[in-house]
Every structure is written in structure tokens, then in C-alpha cells.
Scaffold this motif. Structure first.
Motif, PDB file in Angstrom:
ATOM      1  N   ILE A  75      35.021  15.984   0.397  1.00 37.01           N
ATOM      2  CA  ILE A  75      33.895  14.920   1.176  1.00 37.01           C
ATOM      3  C   ILE A  75      33.987  13.475   0.374  1.00 37.01           C
ATOM      4  O   ILE A  75      34.000  12.758   0.912  1.00 37.01           O
ATOM      5  CB  ILE A  75      32.444  15.749   0.575  1.00 37.01           C
ATOM      6  N   GLU A  76      34.567  13.722  -0.958  1.00 43.82           N
ATOM      7  CA  GLU A  76      34.508  12.181  -1.685  1.00 43.82           C
ATOM      8  C   GLU A  76      35.669  11.553  -1.153  1.00 43.82           C
ATOM      9  O   GLU A  76      35.518  10.267  -0.780  1.00 43.82           O
ATOM     10  CB  GLU A  76      34.702  12.505  -3.271  1.00 43.82           C
ATOM     11  N   LEU A  77      36.959  12.166  -0.849  1.00 39.86           N
ATOM     12  CA  LEU A  77      38.073  11.549  -0.410  1.00 39.86           C
ATOM     13  C   LEU A  77      37.713  11.100   1.239  1.00 39.86           C
ATOM     14  O   LEU A  77      38.135  10.093   1.534  1.00 39.86           O
ATOM     15  CB  LEU A  77      39.249  12.385  -0.458  1.00 39.86           C
ATOM     16  N   GLN A  78      36.923  11.644   1.828  1.00 39.69           N
ATOM     17  CA  GLN A  78      36.592  11.321   3.275  1.00 39.69           C
ATOM     18  C   GLN A  78      35.719  10.128   2.956  1.00 39.69           C
ATOM     19  O   GLN A  78      35.852   9.097   3.906  1.00 39.69           O
ATOM     20  CB  GLN A  78      35.823  12.535   3.686  1.00 39.69           C
ATOM     21  N   GLY A  79      34.885   9.921   2.233  1.00 37.64           N
ATOM     22  CA  GLY A  79      34.057   8.813   1.847  1.00 37.64           C
ATOM     23  C   GLY A  79      34.673   7.584   1.728  1.00 37.64           C
ATOM     24  O   GLY A  79      34.583   6.345   2.146  1.00 37.64           O
ATOM     25  N   VAL A  80      35.909   7.988   0.782  1.00 41.24           N
ATOM     26  CA  VAL A  80      36.842   6.726   0.206  1.00 41.24           C
ATOM     27  C   VAL A  80      37.650   6.399   1.377  1.00 41.24           C
ATOM     28  O   VAL A  80      38.016   5.171   1.467  1.00 41.24           O
ATOM     29  CB  VAL A  80      37.683   7.266  -1.002  1.00 41.24           C
ATOM     30  N   ARG A  81      38.055   7.274   2.305  1.00 41.76           N
ATOM     31  CA  ARG A  81      38.799   6.823   3.516  1.00 41.76           C
ATOM     32  C   ARG A  81      38.173   6.096   4.608  1.00 41.76           C
ATOM     33  O   ARG A  81      38.386   5.100   5.079  1.00 41.76           O
ATOM     34  CB  ARG A  81      39.329   8.351   4.282  1.00 41.76           C
ATOM     35  N   LYS A  82      36.861   6.461   4.599  1.00 42.96           N
ATOM     36  CA  LYS A  82      35.730   5.808   5.563  1.00 42.96           C
ATOM     37  C   LYS A  82      35.548   4.311   4.999  1.00 42.96           C
ATOM     38  O   LYS A  82      35.772   3.412   5.956  1.00 42.96           O
ATOM     39  CB  LYS A  82      34.685   6.307   5.855  1.00 42.96           C
ATOM     40  N   ARG A  83      35.342   4.064   3.892  1.00 40.31           N
ATOM     41  CA  ARG A  83      35.180   2.920   3.156  1.00 40.31           C
ATOM     42  C   ARG A  83      36.580   2.160   3.291  1.00 40.31           C
ATOM     43  O   ARG A  83      36.443   0.903   3.654  1.00 40.31           O
ATOM     44  CB  ARG A  83      34.917   2.947   1.860  1.00 40.31           C
ATOM     45  N   CYS A  84      37.833   2.676   3.114  1.00 42.53           N
ATOM     46  CA  CYS A  84      38.900   1.928   3.111  1.00 42.53           C
ATOM     47  C   CYS A  84      39.311   1.627   4.659  1.00 42.53           C
ATOM     48  O   CYS A  84      39.641   0.364   4.637  1.00 42.53           O
ATOM     49  CB  CYS A  84      40.031   2.964   2.592  1.00 42.53           C
ATOM     50  N   GLU A  85      38.952   2.360   5.646  1.00 45.40           N
ATOM     51  CA  GLU A  85      39.382   2.078   6.788  1.00 45.40           C
ATOM     52  C   GLU A  85      38.248   0.748   7.416  1.00 45.40           C
ATOM     53  O   GLU A  85      38.506  -0.027   8.109  1.00 45.40           O
ATOM     54  CB  GLU A  85      39.025   3.264   7.521  1.00 45.40           C
ATOM     55  N   ALA A  86      36.923   1.021   6.812  1.00 49.29           N
ATOM     56  CA  ALA A  86      36.075  -0.129   7.315  1.00 49.29           C
ATOM     57  C   ALA A  86      36.591  -1.491   6.671  1.00 49.29           C
ATOM     58  O   ALA A  86      36.498  -2.545   7.301  1.00 49.29           O
ATOM     59  CB  ALA A  86      34.739   0.127   6.648  1.00 49.29           C
ATOM     60  N   ALA A  87      37.161  -1.355   5.538  1.00 52.63           N
ATOM     61  CA  ALA A  87      37.615  -2.816   5.022  1.00 52.63           C
ATOM     62  C   ALA A  87      38.766  -3.101   5.611  1.00 52.63           C
ATOM     63  O   ALA A  87      39.018  -4.256   5.854  1.00 52.63           O
ATOM     64  CB  ALA A  87      37.894  -2.325   3.220  1.00 52.63           C
ATOM     65  N   ARG A  88      39.522  -2.333   6.004  1.00 52.63           N
ATOM     66  CA  ARG A  88      40.764  -2.633   6.871  1.00 52.63           C
ATOM     67  C   ARG A  88      40.397  -3.265   8.016  1.00 52.63           C
ATOM     68  O   ARG A  88      40.950  -4.276   8.739  1.00 52.63           O
ATOM     69  CB  ARG A  88      41.643  -1.525   7.005  1.00 52.63           C
ATOM     70  N   ARG A  89      39.218  -2.697   8.669  1.00 51.45           N
ATOM     71  CA  ARG A  89      38.779  -3.205  10.002  1.00 51.45           C
ATOM     72  C   ARG A  89      38.332  -4.553   9.923  1.00 51.45           C
ATOM     73  O   ARG A  89      38.544  -5.511  10.598  1.00 51.45           O
ATOM     74  CB  ARG A  89      37.721  -2.406  10.710  1.00 51.45           C
ATOM     75  N   ARG A  90      37.613  -4.763   8.860  1.00 47.97           N
ATOM     76  CA  ARG A  90      37.090  -6.270   8.509  1.00 47.97           C
ATOM     77  C   ARG A  90      38.123  -7.058   8.137  1.00 47.97           C
ATOM     78  O   ARG A  90      38.117  -8.353   8.754  1.00 47.97           O
ATOM     79  CB  ARG A  90      35.907  -6.022   7.102  1.00 47.97           C
TER      80      ARG A  90
END
Length: 187
Positions: A75-90
Motif C-alpha cells: 500500500i505504501e509503495l502504491q502511494g509512492v508510485r501514484k505520487r511519482c506518476e503524478a509528478a511525472r504527469r505534471r
């Protein structure tokens, strides 16, 4: 075959220690149901079954704890992955909308006569606004700052800050923390 134990054939996806313990428990129980078992042998089988069932309970509890821990890490890694993908999209959006603003300076002063009647080429300068400058990146992943981060205690560390998920920690460690053996030696 006893109907009570037919489910054991469906447990192939469980850890082998649990399956082995269940088969042992089944064997002991079948031995107890034999008609020619002496009272002493029956007591020994019952004690052995009890110890086997306690072992199985401990194994199952350990497995449950391990699965819960693994789940929380996922779950924690999934959160990190979502934040990382959001930063890449930005970053991608910023790169798509990024347009350099041009400033052209023209010198139209007619009082100066040049040898030619051709106007000088205009001077072009790139002007970048503060919002278009790229954000500073950190960590081994070379990504922007997000979530919980930890600083390397080596003052000369080239990266300095690291995401918890990238260095495999979930809470701040006690004492000094170094990102690598090199940083530990430098400090």
C-alpha cells in the motif's frame, strides 16, 4: 478416505510448513480412530496432536503477520508510485505548455547613420519566468520532493535528500543515516 480431510488436497497455495503440519495432524487423527489402539498409545497420539496443532497455530499467526506487513508495504509503495506518476504527469504538462517568451530589442534611432541602409538584426533574448524553471530533483530516482524524505548525514552528499520508499524505510532511523558506504566514509 475420510471426508473431513478431503480439503487438504486443495491447499497447494499455502506454505509447505502449514500443509505438512495438516497432513501430520490428519495422520495422527486417523491413527487414533483405529480400533486396536491402546490407551497409552492414544494418550501419546493426543499429546502429539496437541503440540502439532499449537505449532500450526504459531505458523498461521506468523503467516498472517507477514502477509499484513507485506500488504502495508505494498500500500505504501502504491502511494509512492501514484505520487511519482503524478509528478511525472505534471512535468510532462509543464514541458508541453512550456514556451519561451522572446524579447526583441530594435534600435530604430535614425540620427545615427550607418554605412549601410539595412537595419541591424534584432537582438533576441530568452526570458524564462520563475514558474517555468524546473523543480529541483533529489534521491536516487532523480525526482522532485514528495512525501516523507530523509537527509544523508554526510554534508558533502551530492543528492542530500531521499524518499523513504526509494531507500526502503518507513520511519526515521535512530542516529545518523548515510545513503551509501561512500558517504559514510566521507563523513
Amino acid at each position: 478416505m475420510d471426508v473431513r480431510y478431503s480439503f487438504l488436497n486443495t491447499l497447494e497455495h499455502y506454505p509447505c510448513e502449514l500443509i505438512r503440519g495438516l497432513w501430520t495432524l490428519q495422520s495422527l487423527d486417523l491413527q487414533r480412530t483405529d480400533a486396536g489402539v491402546s490407551h497409552e498409545r492414544d494418550r501419546w497420539l493426543a499429546m502429539h496432536m496437541q503440540s502439532q496443532s499449537e505449532l500450526l497455530e504459531r505458523l498461521a499467526d506468523e503467516q498472517i503477520r507477514a502477509l499484513k506487513s507485506h500488504r502495508s508495504q505494498l500500500i505504501e509503495l502504491q502511494g509512492v508510485r501514484k505520487r511519482c506518476e503524478a509528478a511525472r504527469r505534471r512535468q510532462r504538462r509543464q514541458m508541453q505548455h512550456k514556451t519561451d517568451k522572446l524579447t526583441i530589442k530594435l534600435s530604430l534611432n535614425s540620427s545615427k547613420k550607418s554605412k549601410r541602409n539595412v537595419a541591424e538584426a534584432p537582438k533576441v533574448q530568452n526570458v524564462k519566468s520563475a514558474e517555468e524553471e524546473p523543480e529541483q530533483t533529489y534521491c536516487f530516482c532523480n525526482n522532485v520532493s514528495y512525501g516523507a524524505m530523509i537527509a544523508c548525514d554526510n554534508e558533502l552528499c551530492p543528492r542530500e535528500w531521499f524518499h523513504y520508499g526509494c531507500v526502503g524505510i518507513t520511519k526515521p532511523p535512530k542516529g545518523k543515516w548515510y545513503c551509501s558506504a561512500e558517504c559514510r566514509k566521507q563523513a
